[in-house]
Scaffold this motif. Structure first.
Motif, PDB file in Angstrom:
ATOM      1  N   SER A 128     -23.512  46.261 -49.553  1.00 23.27           N
ATOM      2  CA  SER A 128     -24.320  45.497 -50.432  1.00 23.27           C
ATOM      3  C   SER A 128     -24.217  43.973 -50.209  1.00 23.27           C
ATOM      4  CB  SER A 128     -23.833  45.808 -52.000  1.00 23.27           C
ATOM      5  OG  SER A 128     -24.629  45.115 -52.730  1.00 23.27           O
ATOM      6  N   VAL A 129     -25.171  43.253 -50.644  1.00 21.83           N
ATOM      7  CA  VAL A 129     -25.298  41.845 -50.622  1.00 21.83           C
ATOM      8  C   VAL A 129     -24.214  41.226 -51.866  1.00 21.83           C
ATOM      9  CG1 VAL A 129     -27.559  41.447 -49.420  1.00 21.83           C
ATOM     10  CG2 VAL A 129     -27.405  41.554 -51.907  1.00 21.83           C
TER      11      VAL A 129
ATOM     12  N   LYS B  61     -31.464  38.283 -43.727  1.00 17.50           N
ATOM     13  CA  LYS B  61     -30.823  37.921 -42.413  1.00 17.50           C
ATOM     14  C   LYS B  61     -29.363  38.640 -42.309  1.00 17.50           C
ATOM     15  CE  LYS B  61     -28.831  33.974 -40.138  1.00 17.50           C
ATOM     16  NZ  LYS B  61     -28.589  32.624 -40.062  1.00 17.50           N
ATOM     17  N   LYS B  62     -28.647  38.881 -43.639  1.00 21.96           N
ATOM     18  CA  LYS B  62     -27.455  39.450 -43.290  1.00 21.96           C
ATOM     19  C   LYS B  62     -27.662  41.060 -43.096  1.00 21.96           C
ATOM     20  CE  LYS B  62     -24.990  36.889 -47.075  1.00 21.96           C
ATOM     21  NZ  LYS B  62     -24.235  36.967 -48.084  1.00 21.96           N
ATOM     22  N   PHE B  63     -28.650  41.756 -43.790  1.00 21.33           N
ATOM     23  CA  PHE B  63     -29.048  43.248 -43.345  1.00 21.33           C
ATOM     24  C   PHE B  63     -29.615  43.092 -41.846  1.00 21.33           C
ATOM     25  CE2 PHE B  63     -28.859  43.902 -47.967  1.00 21.33           C
ATOM     26  CZ  PHE B  63     -27.839  45.304 -47.813  1.00 21.33           C
ATOM     27  N   GLU B  64     -30.265  42.342 -41.426  1.00 24.61           N
ATOM     28  CA  GLU B  64     -30.770  42.398 -40.195  1.00 24.61           C
ATOM     29  C   GLU B  64     -29.776  42.302 -39.232  1.00 24.61           C
ATOM     30  OE1 GLU B  64     -34.462  40.641 -37.293  1.00 24.61           O
ATOM     31  OE2 GLU B  64     -34.446  40.490 -39.181  1.00 24.61           O
ATOM     32  N   GLN B  65     -28.696  41.458 -39.412  1.00 18.73           N
ATOM     33  CA  GLN B  65     -27.873  41.362 -38.487  1.00 18.73           C
ATOM     34  C   GLN B  65     -27.000  42.580 -38.428  1.00 18.73           C
ATOM     35  OE1 GLN B  65     -25.034  37.934 -39.335  1.00 18.73           O
ATOM     36  NE2 GLN B  65     -23.272  38.845 -37.891  1.00 18.73           N
ATOM     37  N   HIS B  66     -26.780  43.304 -39.619  1.00 18.83           N
ATOM     38  CA  HIS B  66     -25.978  44.286 -39.666  1.00 18.83           C
ATOM     39  C   HIS B  66     -26.856  45.538 -38.938  1.00 18.83           C
ATOM     40  CE1 HIS B  66     -23.350  47.524 -40.877  1.00 18.83           C
ATOM     41  NE2 HIS B  66     -23.937  48.122 -41.813  1.00 18.83           N
ATOM     42  N   TRP B  67     -28.043  45.629 -39.297  1.00 19.03           N
ATOM     43  CA  TRP B  67     -28.781  46.808 -38.429  1.00 19.03           C
ATOM     44  C   TRP B  67     -28.930  46.839 -36.978  1.00 19.03           C
ATOM     45  CZ3 TRP B  67     -29.679  50.568 -41.415  1.00 19.03           C
ATOM     46  CH2 TRP B  67     -29.955  50.961 -42.692  1.00 19.03           C
TER      47      TRP B  67
ATOM     48  N   SER C 260     -36.235  48.444 -40.489  1.00 17.53           N
ATOM     49  CA  SER C 260     -35.081  48.214 -41.330  1.00 17.53           C
ATOM     50  C   SER C 260     -35.367  46.901 -42.421  1.00 17.53           C
ATOM     51  CB  SER C 260     -33.960  48.225 -40.725  1.00 17.53           C
ATOM     52  OG  SER C 260     -33.552  49.185 -39.509  1.00 17.53           O
ATOM     53  N   ARG C 261     -36.429  46.401 -41.998  1.00 17.76           N
ATOM     54  CA  ARG C 261     -36.546  44.968 -42.927  1.00 17.76           C
ATOM     55  C   ARG C 261     -36.900  45.401 -44.513  1.00 17.76           C
ATOM     56  NH1 ARG C 261     -39.155  42.710 -38.313  1.00 17.76           N
ATOM     57  NH2 ARG C 261     -37.566  41.647 -37.064  1.00 17.76           N
ATOM     58  N   PHE C 262     -36.345  44.531 -45.266  1.00 17.08           N
ATOM     59  CA  PHE C 262     -36.880  44.636 -46.690  1.00 17.08           C
ATOM     60  C   PHE C 262     -38.345  44.613 -46.955  1.00 17.08           C
ATOM     61  CE2 PHE C 262     -38.125  42.607 -50.553  1.00 17.08           C
ATOM     62  CZ  PHE C 262     -37.381  43.297 -51.469  1.00 17.08           C
ATOM     63  N   ASN C 263     -39.200  45.340 -47.740  1.00 20.72           N
ATOM     64  CA  ASN C 263     -40.367  45.265 -48.000  1.00 20.72           C
ATOM     65  C   ASN C 263     -40.537  45.557 -49.412  1.00 20.72           C
ATOM     66  OD1 ASN C 263     -43.039  45.793 -48.262  1.00 20.72           O
ATOM     67  ND2 ASN C 263     -43.117  47.732 -46.873  1.00 20.72           N
ATOM     68  N   ASP C 264     -41.093  44.364 -49.946  1.00 18.35           N
ATOM     69  CA  ASP C 264     -41.412  44.274 -51.364  1.00 18.35           C
ATOM     70  C   ASP C 264     -42.420  45.067 -51.840  1.00 18.35           C
ATOM     71  OD1 ASP C 264     -43.228  42.663 -50.466  1.00 18.35           O
ATOM     72  OD2 ASP C 264     -42.932  41.037 -51.936  1.00 18.35           O
ATOM     73  N   TYR C 265     -43.270  45.674 -50.997  1.00 17.24           N
ATOM     74  CA  TYR C 265     -44.256  46.662 -51.466  1.00 17.24           C
ATOM     75  C   TYR C 265     -43.787  48.017 -51.485  1.00 17.24           C
ATOM     76  CZ  TYR C 265     -47.094  42.784 -49.965  1.00 17.24           C
ATOM     77  OH  TYR C 265     -47.650  41.566 -49.654  1.00 17.24           O
TER      78      TYR C 265
ATOM     79  N   LEU D  25     -18.700  46.018 -38.942  1.00 19.15           N
ATOM     80  CA  LEU D  25     -20.074  45.285 -38.813  1.00 19.15           C
ATOM     81  C   LEU D  25     -20.806  44.958 -39.888  1.00 19.15           C
ATOM     82  CD1 LEU D  25     -21.434  47.459 -36.050  1.00 19.15           C
ATOM     83  CD2 LEU D  25     -20.589  45.235 -35.724  1.00 19.15           C
ATOM     84  N   ALA D  26     -20.842  45.561 -41.140  1.00 17.05           N
ATOM     85  CA  ALA D  26     -21.033  45.208 -42.440  1.00 17.05           C
ATOM     86  C   ALA D  26     -20.411  44.004 -43.015  1.00 17.05           C
ATOM     87  CB  ALA D  26     -21.072  45.861 -43.520  1.00 17.05           C
ATOM     88  N   THR D  27     -18.976  44.006 -42.683  1.00 16.81           N
ATOM     89  CA  THR D  27     -18.249  42.620 -43.235  1.00 16.81           C
ATOM     90  C   THR D  27     -18.581  41.608 -42.553  1.00 16.81           C
ATOM     91  OG1 THR D  27     -16.666  44.295 -44.014  1.00 16.81           O
ATOM     92  CG2 THR D  27     -15.870  41.843 -43.703  1.00 16.81           C
ATOM     93  N   LYS D  28     -18.762  41.487 -40.897  1.00 12.40           N
ATOM     94  CA  LYS D  28     -18.955  40.477 -40.152  1.00 12.40           C
ATOM     95  C   LYS D  28     -20.466  40.146 -40.593  1.00 12.40           C
ATOM     96  CE  LYS D  28     -16.360  42.084 -36.095  1.00 12.40           C
ATOM     97  NZ  LYS D  28     -16.382  42.363 -34.645  1.00 12.40           N
ATOM     98  N   ALA D  29     -21.305  40.656 -41.135  1.00  8.57           N
ATOM     99  CA  ALA D  29     -22.728  40.295 -41.389  1.00  8.57           C
ATOM    100  C   ALA D  29     -22.683  39.707 -42.805  1.00  8.57           C
ATOM    101  CB  ALA D  29     -23.791  41.408 -41.478  1.00  8.57           C
TER     102      ALA D  29
END
Length: 171
Positions: A40-41, A68-74, A113-118, A158-162
């Motif tokens: 999680s963020v 940005k955090k999630f994209e780095q992780h993915w 993988s990107r966030f989509n508000d739709y 990887l999650a922690t690094k992101a």
């Protein structure tokens, strides 16, 4: 380049043997008997109503930072290990068959993988080399399913690094 490729029948059979609970986790929002952790963020569960406004983040600088955090992780996951997903073929639900696919295009994978508000994120990936199933959530919190935490450790690292946090869903 194609974003997804068909998985060889032997590979599909091996993944299905490794994760007999794939459909159960995907369709029933069940843990299928696997352990799980949230990625999680947020550094804690948002239990207090005074924090619920943090879930309503659809635009602005905070949304950019979370994305940005999630994209780095993915991206790091894609670079680390083969990434698979489930797709359905046929008329839903009566005649839908589950088909395993492998992501072959990094940019396509990141776009999916990107966030989509739709709509609710639908990213559901399988990482057989790490013994994990990983599902995106609508609330900037994803769930990692695994049987062996040591095998899953690279995903958590990887999650922690992101800049993401690992939370125990059982608190």
């Amino acid at each position: 380049m194609k974003m997804l490729s068909r998985v060889d029948a032997n590979v599909a059979a091996e993944i299905n043997r490794q994760f007999p609970q794939l459909k159960q986790i995907r369709e029933l929002d069940s843990d299928g008997g696997m352990e799980r952790l949230a990625v999680s963020v947020f550094d804690h569960w948002l239990d207090d109503e005074s924090e619920w406004h943090l879930l309503d983040c659809f635009e602005g600088q905070e949304r950019v930072l979370r994305n940005k955090k999630f994209e780095q992780h993915w991206a790091a996951l894609f670079d680390l290990t083969p990434v698979y997903t489930l797709r359905y073929r046929g008329r839903w639900p009566a005649k839908a068959n589950v088909v395993l696919k492998r992501y072959t295009d990094r940019e396509g994978f990141l776009r999916q993988s990107r966030f989509n508000d739709y709509g609710v994120p639908s990213q559901f990936i399988i990482l057989p080399e790490l013994g994990c199933i990983y599902a995106a959530g609508w609330d900037d919190t994803n769930i990692l399913y695994f049987k062996n935490k040591e095998e899953a450790a690279p995903v958590l690292e990887l999650a922690t690094k992101a800049g993401l946090f690992c939370l125990n869903p059982n608190r």
